[in-house]
Enzyme design. Sequence first.
Site, PDB file in Angstrom:
ATOM      1  N   ASN A 194       8.371 -14.759  13.917  1.00  0.00           N
ATOM      2  CA  ASN A 194       8.314 -16.032  14.649  1.00  0.00           C
ATOM      3  C   ASN A 194       7.466 -15.920  15.916  1.00  0.00           C
ATOM      4  O   ASN A 194       7.479 -16.810  16.753  1.00  0.00           O
ATOM      5  CB  ASN A 194       9.716 -16.475  15.049  1.00  0.00           C
ATOM      6  CG  ASN A 194      10.570 -16.824  13.851  1.00  0.00           C
ATOM      7  OD1 ASN A 194      10.062 -17.295  12.833  1.00  0.00           O
ATOM      8  ND2 ASN A 194      11.866 -16.591  13.947  1.00  0.00           N
TER       9      ASN A 194
ATOM     10  N   HIS B   1      19.965 -26.309  12.275  1.00  0.00           N
ATOM     11  CA  HIS B   1      20.210 -24.870  12.370  1.00  0.00           C
ATOM     12  C   HIS B   1      21.704 -24.536  12.424  1.00  0.00           C
ATOM     13  O   HIS B   1      22.512 -25.302  12.942  1.00  0.00           O
ATOM     14  CB  HIS B   1      19.533 -24.361  13.646  1.00  0.00           C
ATOM     15  CG  HIS B   1      19.434 -22.882  13.759  1.00  0.00           C
ATOM     16  ND1 HIS B   1      20.291 -22.142  14.544  1.00  0.00           N
ATOM     17  CD2 HIS B   1      18.582 -21.997  13.198  1.00  0.00           C
ATOM     18  CE1 HIS B   1      19.961 -20.863  14.462  1.00  0.00           C
ATOM     19  NE2 HIS B   1      18.919 -20.751  13.652  1.00  0.00           N
TER      20      HIS B   1
ATOM     21  N   GLU C  28      16.026 -31.438  14.893  1.00  0.00           N
ATOM     22  CA  GLU C  28      15.118 -30.397  15.363  1.00  0.00           C
ATOM     23  C   GLU C  28      13.716 -30.966  15.456  1.00  0.00           C
ATOM     24  O   GLU C  28      13.385 -31.908  14.737  1.00  0.00           O
ATOM     25  CB  GLU C  28      15.140 -29.208  14.389  1.00  0.00           C
ATOM     26  CG  GLU C  28      16.481 -28.493  14.412  1.00  0.00           C
ATOM     27  CD  GLU C  28      16.575 -27.322  13.453  1.00  0.00           C
ATOM     28  OE1 GLU C  28      15.544 -26.814  12.995  1.00  0.00           O
ATOM     29  OE2 GLU C  28      17.718 -26.919  13.169  1.00  0.00           O
TER      30      GLU C  28
ATOM     31  N   SER D 276      13.404 -25.151  10.857  1.00  0.00           N
ATOM     32  CA  SER D 276      13.153 -23.715  10.789  1.00  0.00           C
ATOM     33  C   SER D 276      12.914 -23.201   9.369  1.00  0.00           C
ATOM     34  O   SER D 276      12.238 -22.195   9.196  1.00  0.00           O
ATOM     35  CB  SER D 276      14.301 -22.945  11.439  1.00  0.00           C
ATOM     36  OG  SER D 276      15.530 -23.324  10.881  1.00  0.00           O
TER      37      SER D 276
ATOM     38  N   ASP E 148      16.500 -29.931  19.222  1.00  0.00           N
ATOM     39  CA  ASP E 148      16.317 -28.483  19.283  1.00  0.00           C
ATOM     40  C   ASP E 148      14.872 -28.209  18.863  1.00  0.00           C
ATOM     41  O   ASP E 148      14.510 -28.420  17.708  1.00  0.00           O
ATOM     42  CB  ASP E 148      17.321 -27.816  18.328  1.00  0.00           C
ATOM     43  CG  ASP E 148      17.100 -26.305  18.208  1.00  0.00           C
ATOM     44  OD1 ASP E 148      16.045 -25.808  18.631  1.00  0.00           O
ATOM     45  OD2 ASP E 148      17.993 -25.633  17.650  1.00  0.00           O
TER      46      ASP E 148
ATOM     47  N   HIS F 192      11.072 -24.249  17.258  1.00  0.00           N
ATOM     48  CA  HIS F 192       9.812 -23.909  16.582  1.00  0.00           C
ATOM     49  C   HIS F 192       8.637 -24.787  16.997  1.00  0.00           C
ATOM     50  O   HIS F 192       7.533 -24.601  16.512  1.00  0.00           O
ATOM     51  CB  HIS F 192       9.991 -23.976  15.062  1.00  0.00           C
ATOM     52  CG  HIS F 192      10.981 -22.983  14.558  1.00  0.00           C
ATOM     53  ND1 HIS F 192      10.669 -21.666  14.303  1.00  0.00           N
ATOM     54  CD2 HIS F 192      12.317 -23.093  14.319  1.00  0.00           C
ATOM     55  CE1 HIS F 192      11.747 -21.023  13.911  1.00  0.00           C
ATOM     56  NE2 HIS F 192      12.761 -21.868  13.909  1.00  0.00           N
TER      57      HIS F 192
ATOM     58  N   LYS G 224      10.623 -17.381  19.983  1.00  0.00           N
ATOM     59  CA  LYS G 224       9.562 -17.668  19.006  1.00  0.00           C
ATOM     60  C   LYS G 224       8.207 -17.670  19.719  1.00  0.00           C
ATOM     61  O   LYS G 224       7.735 -16.611  20.084  1.00  0.00           O
ATOM     62  CB  LYS G 224       9.898 -18.958  18.276  1.00  0.00           C
ATOM     63  CG  LYS G 224      10.955 -18.686  17.194  1.00  0.00           C
ATOM     64  CD  LYS G 224      12.214 -19.445  17.291  1.00  0.00           C
ATOM     65  CE  LYS G 224      13.266 -18.877  16.348  1.00  0.00           C
ATOM     66  NZ  LYS G 224      14.536 -19.579  16.441  1.00  0.00           N
TER      67      LYS G 224
HETATM   68  C1  LIG Z   1      15.962 -19.463  16.247  1.00  0.00           C
HETATM   69  C2  LIG Z   1      16.667 -20.776  16.381  1.00  0.00           C
HETATM   70  C3  LIG Z   1      17.768 -20.933  17.219  1.00  0.00           C
HETATM   71  C4  LIG Z   1      18.425 -19.769  17.883  1.00  0.00           C
HETATM   72  O1  LIG Z   1      17.710 -19.344  18.971  1.00  0.00           O
HETATM   73  P1  LIG Z   1      17.923 -17.840  19.477  1.00  0.00           P
HETATM   74  O2  LIG Z   1      17.314 -17.850  20.810  1.00  0.00           O
HETATM   75  O3  LIG Z   1      17.234 -16.972  18.483  1.00  0.00           O
HETATM   76  O4  LIG Z   1      19.393 -17.608  19.502  1.00  0.00           O
HETATM   77  C5  LIG Z   1      18.294 -22.191  17.392  1.00  0.00           C
HETATM   78  N1  LIG Z   1      17.781 -23.249  16.738  1.00  0.00           N
HETATM   79  C6  LIG Z   1      16.745 -23.128  15.892  1.00  0.00           C
HETATM   80  C7  LIG Z   1      16.232 -24.328  15.189  1.00  0.00           C
HETATM   81  C8  LIG Z   1      16.173 -21.884  15.677  1.00  0.00           C
HETATM   82  O5  LIG Z   1      15.164 -21.744  14.810  1.00  0.00           O
END
Ligand SMILES: *Cc1c(COP(=O)(O)O)cnc(C)c1O
Length: 403
Positions: A47, A133, A177, A181, A206, A209, A238
């Site tokens: 990522n 997620h 999101e 992801s 969220d 990405h 990421k």
């Molecule tokens: C990776 C991810 C998370 C978690 O984030 P971390 O910092 O790795 O704990 C939360 N939401 C989504 C959509 C993700 O891809």
Amino acid sequence: MWKTRVNQSLAKEREKNRIRQRQVCQTDGALQSMVVNEQRYLNFSSNDYLGLTHHPKMIEAAIQGAQKWGVGSGGSPHVTGYSKPLAAFEEALASWLGFEAAIVYPSGFTANQAVIKLLIEREDQIIADRLSHASLLEAAILSPGRLYRFKHNDLESLSQYLNKPLQDHAGQLVITEGVFSMDGDHAPLDQLALAAQKAEALFMVDDAHGIGICGQGGRGSCDLYGIQPDILVVTFGKAFGCSGAAVLLSKRLADYFIQFSKPLIYSTAIPPMQAVVLQAAMDLIQSAEGEQRRQQLQRNIAYFKAQMQTMLQTIASHHGDDYYSPALIDSDTPIQPLVIGEELATLTIAGKLRQQGIWVSAIRPPTVAPNTARLRITLTADHCLAMIDRLVAALQTAILDRE
Ligand SMILES: *Cc1c(COP(=O)(O)O)cnc(C)c1O
């Protein structure tokens, strides 16, 4: 009792061929190489979209940050852990993304749990995209509110849930999101935000990405769609090439979090050194170099999609339906999922790729829907076209030679 439970659960996973394993990986971001069990692979599973994990400026920031501030924060933010670099980073991040405030959490998983835990009380409704997620869905399931999962990116399905009767004192929280992801597609944030606003629901995005990748100057998915949600979560594992996360929100909500968010109050603040690194990442993302890296990434994405289309057509025309017909999910982001369908076939293809020195993760249910097991291919700015050629050729061999 515990022993039986543990043994039975493990046996079940083994039966379904779903035992997950951690591998010790030695990665070199810039070279896109990864050593596992003394074998070297070309990494298409990371990522680290902008290639910042090994960037000299990031490493320099870590060294200088450690020398100046030490390696640990020494306490929670409410005691002595709220360091100068952390406070400065929160302020800079909020200002960059156009919010009144930012609060940093140690990880995206924690940040998502913290938001839902704090906001949701009994009778409240959480209306989340089905493909949200695990960190969001798990918190929602554990919360005292009710969880409804609307159809992926489906405005009508969201509206149906928003129209559900609600107790007078209760609220609705809409969650989606920016970039999904496992599918790599965007949410129609403008439409979803409007629907949430009309229903007087809080809107949470969220953008794990999307941040650093899309929008003007890498400001993320909300910038791309011209919206500002009530709550934005961005993560730093990421495109930022580090780790940690932040919740962006209004001053008033931030005050509420600072008073009542237990994962903030009772957890050690990120090391000041890490805040220095995050600041370096944010500076890089906004710089001309950041722009170049995003452009290189877009070129890689376009090239990969074009080469894959030709390759998949060749397979289909020569072999008809005797073979599985793998399909790329339509995505313009670094996440390029090749859906195989069957779990075992997906594992076999991933194994054949490994034999050819290429590392791609096989993603299976329950992480994705049944019968949509896939290879989650991710591209970064540091891949070059020759590496992508190697990937596509190896995929062709692996798909044809699956037996
Ligand atoms: C990776 C991810 C998370 C978690 O984030 P971390 O910092 O790795 O704990 C939360 N939401 C989504 C959509 C993700 O891809």
